[in-house]
Design a protein around this motif. Structure first.
Motif, PDB file in Angstrom:
ATOM      1  N   LEU A  25      -4.135 -34.065  44.011  1.00 40.22           N
ATOM      2  CA  LEU A  25      -4.340 -32.868  45.134  1.00 40.22           C
ATOM      3  C   LEU A  25      -3.004 -34.304  45.986  1.00 40.22           C
ATOM      4  CD1 LEU A  25      -7.864 -33.072  46.908  1.00 40.22           C
ATOM      5  CD2 LEU A  25      -6.631 -31.631  45.281  1.00 40.22           C
ATOM      6  N   ARG A  26      -2.634 -34.901  44.987  1.00 41.41           N
ATOM      7  CA  ARG A  26      -1.373 -35.308  45.473  1.00 41.41           C
ATOM      8  C   ARG A  26      -0.404 -34.573  46.088  1.00 41.41           C
ATOM      9  NH1 ARG A  26       1.675 -38.345  40.515  1.00 41.41           N
ATOM     10  NH2 ARG A  26      -0.168 -36.608  39.818  1.00 41.41           N
ATOM     11  N   THR A  27      -0.010 -33.252  45.817  1.00 42.55           N
ATOM     12  CA  THR A  27       0.762 -31.909  47.318  1.00 42.55           C
ATOM     13  C   THR A  27       0.202 -32.525  48.393  1.00 42.55           C
ATOM     14  OG1 THR A  27      -0.483 -30.483  45.599  1.00 42.55           O
ATOM     15  CG2 THR A  27       1.891 -31.211  44.681  1.00 42.55           C
ATOM     16  N   ARG A  28      -0.751 -32.209  48.542  1.00 40.81           N
ATOM     17  CA  ARG A  28      -1.447 -32.412  49.860  1.00 40.81           C
ATOM     18  C   ARG A  28      -1.288 -33.767  50.656  1.00 40.81           C
ATOM     19  NH1 ARG A  28      -6.707 -28.588  49.221  1.00 40.81           N
ATOM     20  NH2 ARG A  28      -6.468 -27.560  47.784  1.00 40.81           N
ATOM     21  N   PHE A  29      -0.830 -34.730  50.718  1.00 41.08           N
ATOM     22  CA  PHE A  29      -0.441 -35.932  51.344  1.00 41.08           C
ATOM     23  C   PHE A  29       0.900 -36.332  50.824  1.00 41.08           C
ATOM     24  CE2 PHE A  29      -4.039 -35.329  49.970  1.00 41.08           C
ATOM     25  CZ  PHE A  29      -5.677 -37.120  50.468  1.00 41.08           C
ATOM     26  N   PRO A  47      -2.175 -37.099  55.286  1.00 45.34           N
ATOM     27  CA  PRO A  47      -1.920 -35.690  54.606  1.00 45.34           C
ATOM     28  C   PRO A  47      -0.504 -34.977  55.224  1.00 45.34           C
ATOM     29  CG  PRO A  47      -4.258 -36.011  55.623  1.00 45.34           C
ATOM     30  CD  PRO A  47      -2.998 -36.896  56.145  1.00 45.34           C
ATOM     31  N   ALA A  48       0.070 -34.249  54.484  1.00 50.52           N
ATOM     32  CA  ALA A  48       1.142 -33.138  54.844  1.00 50.52           C
ATOM     33  C   ALA A  48       1.041 -32.754  55.465  1.00 50.52           C
ATOM     34  CB  ALA A  48       1.542 -32.261  53.320  1.00 50.52           C
ATOM     35  N   GLY A  49       0.145 -32.273  56.080  1.00 53.64           N
ATOM     36  CA  GLY A  49      -0.121 -31.066  57.514  1.00 53.64           C
ATOM     37  C   GLY A  49      -0.076 -31.935  58.566  1.00 53.64           C
ATOM     38  N   VAL A 302      -7.355 -31.359  53.431  1.00 53.20           N
ATOM     39  CA  VAL A 302      -6.204 -31.452  52.594  1.00 53.20           C
ATOM     40  C   VAL A 302      -8.232 -31.103  51.599  1.00 53.20           C
ATOM     41  CG1 VAL A 302      -5.101 -33.248  53.174  1.00 53.20           C
ATOM     42  CG2 VAL A 302      -7.518 -34.543  52.573  1.00 53.20           C
ATOM     43  N   ASP A 304      -9.883 -28.440  51.570  1.00 53.12           N
ATOM     44  CA  ASP A 304     -10.208 -26.511  52.046  1.00 53.12           C
ATOM     45  C   ASP A 304      -9.944 -26.787  50.311  1.00 53.12           C
ATOM     46  OD1 ASP A 304      -9.764 -26.807  54.397  1.00 53.12           O
ATOM     47  OD2 ASP A 304      -8.097 -26.289  54.190  1.00 53.12           O
ATOM     48  N   TYR A 385      -5.771 -38.902  46.040  1.00 54.36           N
ATOM     49  CA  TYR A 385      -4.154 -38.879  45.816  1.00 54.36           C
ATOM     50  C   TYR A 385      -4.013 -40.221  44.779  1.00 54.36           C
ATOM     51  CZ  TYR A 385      -4.997 -42.074  50.074  1.00 54.36           C
ATOM     52  OH  TYR A 385      -5.474 -43.436  50.739  1.00 54.36           O
TER      53      TYR A 385
END
Length: 419
Positions: A25-29, A47-49, A302, A304, A385
């Motif tokens: 899930l690295r793209t979510r961070f 987290p990216a959001g 993250v 979800d 991550y």
């Protein structure tokens, strides 16, 4: 180590990363370049959001809509709403988790509530290896309610409870940490909870080092009360609010030792007398820091579509591989963390007489872990991550630090106050 073994380790890392690609899930961070971050069990990555959510909370909700946001943006409902969003990660049905305050406050509330629910009890059993705050709170509450604190390791609980029973003592509560913060030892929550219940005691759990990393299944295992922080494996940010779990069967009897107007049944009626709110909302105290709470809410996104059991499977693979790589590259390494999967949380702890220097030298190489007194190099593995390739990078850096004596740098001889 032979070049053949090096090649085998690299090949295995690549194979394992491919096998666990679904939980990468690295793209979510938002992760910094050139860093292997092994301190997510102290402060989770960003987290990216979260940045956009916090900016919206500041600029639009607070900045434009001002006090109307308590209604128009659901600020008032946020402690329960975020609790319900967190609940599936804890194996809890909705309506039992409340978010806000600190772990210290939440544990204080949980233990006082346990004292009210077990008025005949005169003993609190705790693990002496628990995080210091837990021990401070336990001692403080015990003094306030008239309990005796009895210390025992979780694996000695059955014998301790039997001894106390033979002495005619009544145990009100057993308060344990799911994962030992130094060693990463994962304790058997279902068995310990059942042992507490067999002795007539309530089971109170600290989930700070397991929430978001290990399946907890609070409802399935009949846990009574639980607390945990939001800034480790839940990635809620520094000082993120904590959570409190109160099993449905205890909600009506839960007494809030810190009654505040947010926990009142009719908070805006401004009554002089206190009447607790229905449900888990009765554990509310005062106004929760909304920016931190909304940051945690965004951080939980993250997870979800991700089952915590899949996160656990990735974690076990990463930690087992990290241990294997260290054993190969640094023969004779002493580990504080267990080798068995079922006994290991999401960290690998190495014992070294110059542990502080080792940690600082690793950080200088871009591998960020942390030190725990007196001699533990703690490598936290936040599975979403991190990769097996990064585990090999960390093990390689450790081998190089020790081989070149970088951990003996005089700059690391005196530890700063904050480590």
């Amino acid at each position: 180590m032979t070049s053949t073994r090096e090649t085998e380790l690299r090949a295995r890392a690549a194979q394992l990363d491919a096998a666990h690609a679904a939980t990468d899930l690295r793209t979510r961070f938002l992760l910094p370049e050139g860093v292997v971050y092994l301190d997510g069990n102290s402060l989770g990555a960003l987290p990216a959001g979260v940045p956009a959510a916090v900016e919206d909370a500041v600029r639009r909700q607070w900045g434009r809509d001002l006090i109307a946001s308590w209604n128009s943006h659901g600020w008032w409902q946020a402690p329960e709403r975020v609790g319900d969003r967190l609940a599936p990660l804890l194996g809890a049905a909705a309506g039992q988790v409340l978010v806000g305050e600190s772990t210290t406050v939440r544990l204080h509330q949980a233990l006082h509530a346990a004292a009210r629910m077990r008025p005949a009890g005169d003993v609190l059993v705790v693990d002496p290896a628990s995080f210091p705050t837990d021990l401070y709170v336990s001692a403080g509450v015990a003094e306030q309610v008239g309990w005796q604190v009895v210390e025992c390791s979780p694996d000695e609980l059955a014998g301790t409870l039997a001894d106390l029973g033979s002495q005619g003592r009544s145990v009100a509560a057993v308060s344990m940490s799911h994962v030992d913060f130094r060693t990463g030892r994962l304790w058997d929550l279902p068995t310990i909870t059942a042992q507490a219940h067999a002795a007539g005691a309530l089971a109170v759990w600290d989930l700070c080092h397991s929430a978001g990393a290990v399946p907890v299944d609070l409802d399935a295992h009949d846990v009574d009360l639980a607390v945990g922080c939001g800034y480790k494996f839940l990635n809620g940010g520094p000082g993120a609010p904590a959570f409190l779990y109160v099993a449905h069967r205890h909600l009506a009897a839960f007494s809030n030792v810190l009654p505040g107007w947010h926990g009142h049944a009719e908070p805006f009626a401004m009554h002089a007398g206190y009447s607790p709110a229905p449900g888990v909302g009765r554990a509310r105290i005062g106004t929760t820091p909304l920016l931190s709470l909304l940051a945690l809410e965004a951080a939980l996104a993250v997870f979800d579509g991700v089952d915590v059991r899949a996160v656990r499977a990735r974690s076990l693979s990463l930690t087992a591989y990290l241990r294997e790589a260290i054993e190969t590259l640094v023969p004779g390494t002493r580990f504080a963390s267990p080798a068995l999967d079922e006994q290991r949380g999401s960290q690998v702890s190495v014992v070294h007489p110059h542990a502080y220097g080792v940690v600082q030298a690793l950080i200088a190489r871009g591998v960020i872990g942390d030190f725990r007194t007196p001699d533990v190099v703690r490598l936290g593995v936040a599975a979403p991550y991190l990769t097996h390739g990064q585990m090999l990078e960390a093990a390689t850096a450790l081998a190089q630090v020790l081989a070149q004596g970088e951990h003996l740098d005089p700059a690391y001889a005196e530890r700063p106050t904050v480590t």
